[in-house]
Write an enzyme that holds these catalytic residues in place. Sequence first.
Site, short mmCIF file in Angstrom:
data_model
loop_
_atom_site.label_atom_id
_atom_site.label_comp_id
_atom_site.label_asym_id
_atom_site.label_seq_id
_atom_site.Cartn_x
_atom_site.Cartn_y
_atom_site.Cartn_z
CE1 TYR A 294 -4.01 2.09 0.75
CE2 TYR A 294 -2.73 3.00 2.56
CZ TYR A 294 -3.85 3.04 1.74
OH TYR A 294 -4.80 4.02 1.92
CE LYS B 257 -4.08 4.94 -1.32
NZ LYS B 257 -5.13 5.37 -2.27
N1 LIG Z 1 -9.86 6.01 5.75
C1 LIG Z 1 -8.61 6.38 5.88
O1 LIG Z 1 -8.12 6.62 7.00
C2 LIG Z 1 -7.73 6.56 4.67
C3 LIG Z 1 -6.43 7.04 4.86
C4 LIG Z 1 -5.60 7.24 3.78
C5 LIG Z 1 -6.07 6.97 2.50
N2 LIG Z 1 -7.33 6.47 2.33
C6 LIG Z 1 -7.77 6.18 0.96
O2 LIG Z 1 -9.00 6.83 0.73
C7 LIG Z 1 -9.71 6.11 -0.29
C8 LIG Z 1 -11.15 5.89 0.15
O3 LIG Z 1 -11.16 5.02 1.26
P1 LIG Z 1 -12.29 5.04 2.40
O4 LIG Z 1 -11.58 5.21 3.69
O5 LIG Z 1 -13.38 5.97 2.05
O6 LIG Z 1 -12.75 3.52 2.34
P2 LIG Z 1 -14.21 2.84 2.18
O7 LIG Z 1 -13.98 1.39 2.29
O8 LIG Z 1 -15.18 3.48 3.10
O9 LIG Z 1 -14.62 3.25 0.70
C9 LIG Z 1 -13.90 2.76 -0.41
C10 LIG Z 1 -14.86 2.52 -1.55
O10 LIG Z 1 -14.11 2.02 -2.68
C11 LIG Z 1 -14.82 0.93 -3.25
N3 LIG Z 1 -13.89 0.02 -3.92
C12 LIG Z 1 -12.94 -0.72 -3.33
N4 LIG Z 1 -12.31 -1.46 -4.25
C13 LIG Z 1 -12.88 -1.17 -5.44
C14 LIG Z 1 -12.65 -1.62 -6.76
N5 LIG Z 1 -11.73 -2.55 -7.03
N6 LIG Z 1 -13.39 -1.10 -7.76
C15 LIG Z 1 -14.36 -0.17 -7.49
N7 LIG Z 1 -14.63 0.27 -6.25
C16 LIG Z 1 -13.89 -0.21 -5.24
C17 LIG Z 1 -15.51 0.27 -2.06
O11 LIG Z 1 -16.60 -0.55 -2.46
C18 LIG Z 1 -15.92 1.46 -1.22
O12 LIG Z 1 -17.19 1.93 -1.56
C19 LIG Z 1 -8.91 4.84 -0.56
O13 LIG Z 1 -8.11 5.02 -1.70
C20 LIG Z 1 -8.04 4.72 0.67
O14 LIG Z 1 -6.88 3.98 0.44
C21 LIG Z 1 -8.18 6.28 3.39
#
Ligand SMILES: NC(=O)c1ccc[n+]([C@@H]2O[C@H](COP(=O)([O-])OP(=O)(O)OC[C@H]3O[C@@H](n4cnc5c(N)ncnc54)[C@H](O)[C@@H]3O)[C@@H](O)[C@H]2O)c1
Length: 288
Positions: A176, A180
């Site tokens: 990851y 990233k």
């Molecule tokens: N939550 C955190 O603390 C955090 C921190 C750093 C980065 N991020 C990044 O933010 C982004 C959003 O994450 P989130 O926290 O909202 O997570 P989440 O799980 O709430 O939402 C992610 C969404 O992406 C969809 N998804 C996953 N894989 C997929 C695929 N192969 N094709 C299509 N859709 C897909 C899921 O169904 C979900 O609806 C991600 O890229 C994550 O890595 C999140």
Amino acid sequence: MASQRLQQVQGHLSNSYPSGLLAGETAIITGAGQGIGAEAALLFAKEGANVVVADIDANKAQEVADKIKANGGKAVAVSGDIMQIDVVNQLVTAAAELGGGKIHHIVNNAGFTWDGVIHKTTDKQWDTIMDLHTKAPFRLVKAAAPYFRVKDGENRSIVNVSSTSGIHGNAGQANYATAKMGIIGLTKTIAKEWGPQFGVRANTVAFGSVSTRLTAAKEDGAAVEINGEKIALGIPKAQSKASAGFALVPLRRSGTPYEAAASILALASPLCAYVSGHTLEVTGGAGI
Ligand SMILES: NC(=O)c1ccc[n+]([C@@H]2O[C@H](COP(=O)([O-])OP(=O)(O)OC[C@H]3O[C@@H](n4cnc5c(N)ncnc54)[C@H](O)[C@@H]3O)[C@@H](O)[C@H]2O)c1
């Protein structure tokens, strides 16, 4: 507080018709069925954008699109795994249709984690996370290139979602963290290739801890299914307890999905018309 202030700024700028920071513009937001992506879809629509709500979870994507439409906005849900090229192409077709032949924004947000310490991480874990967080965004941007490499002077941007794991590395997240960090290189390259002639901006948001199912307890049982394989999501309770919590975060808390989404909107909007190639750390001050 910051979110309220942003809403005030938006209100101030929204007095003329057509209203909204993104009035009449068309956006593809991946992973928009829940979490940060869903909030971004709702915010973009509130600011006048037509939104393609993309997610692997068809029901959740439809719910978000329906909510936008129920509030008078324009949206369409497209479901499928963003790692599949036909899904990428469908998104571009749907967006061009929704936008009357124009696409203005892509938010590469879809994602999940599949953690493991280096000596136990499989090639499949590695490849899946690289495909999801770097190859899929690259393919989407490439497929949409004809809609971005245009000279009509309209606001166009790519916002790629990264993480503090990409900037600083994180134990248990070799795949990851590498992906990233990779997406930051892609962002800067888009800024340099498409900025000079076409005025396209490309920026990254690197989130710290945002309260979604990705940061909830793994014991809650959330999972995503990829090619028939269930991948468990979340952070094991024991691991959360062992960490320093929010002691190193000046704001002493995690961010909300709304706050995270608001930073994406800010970068896509004309408020950031002279911001390109930037990585905005949205962390409550962590890491300063
Ligand atoms: N939550 C955190 O603390 C955090 C921190 C750093 C980065 N991020 C990044 O933010 C982004 C959003 O994450 P989130 O926290 O909202 O997570 P989440 O799980 O709430 O939402 C992610 C969404 O992406 C969809 N998804 C996953 N894989 C997929 C695929 N192969 N094709 C299509 N859709 C897909 C899921 O169904 C979900 O609806 C991600 O890229 C994550 O890595 C999140």
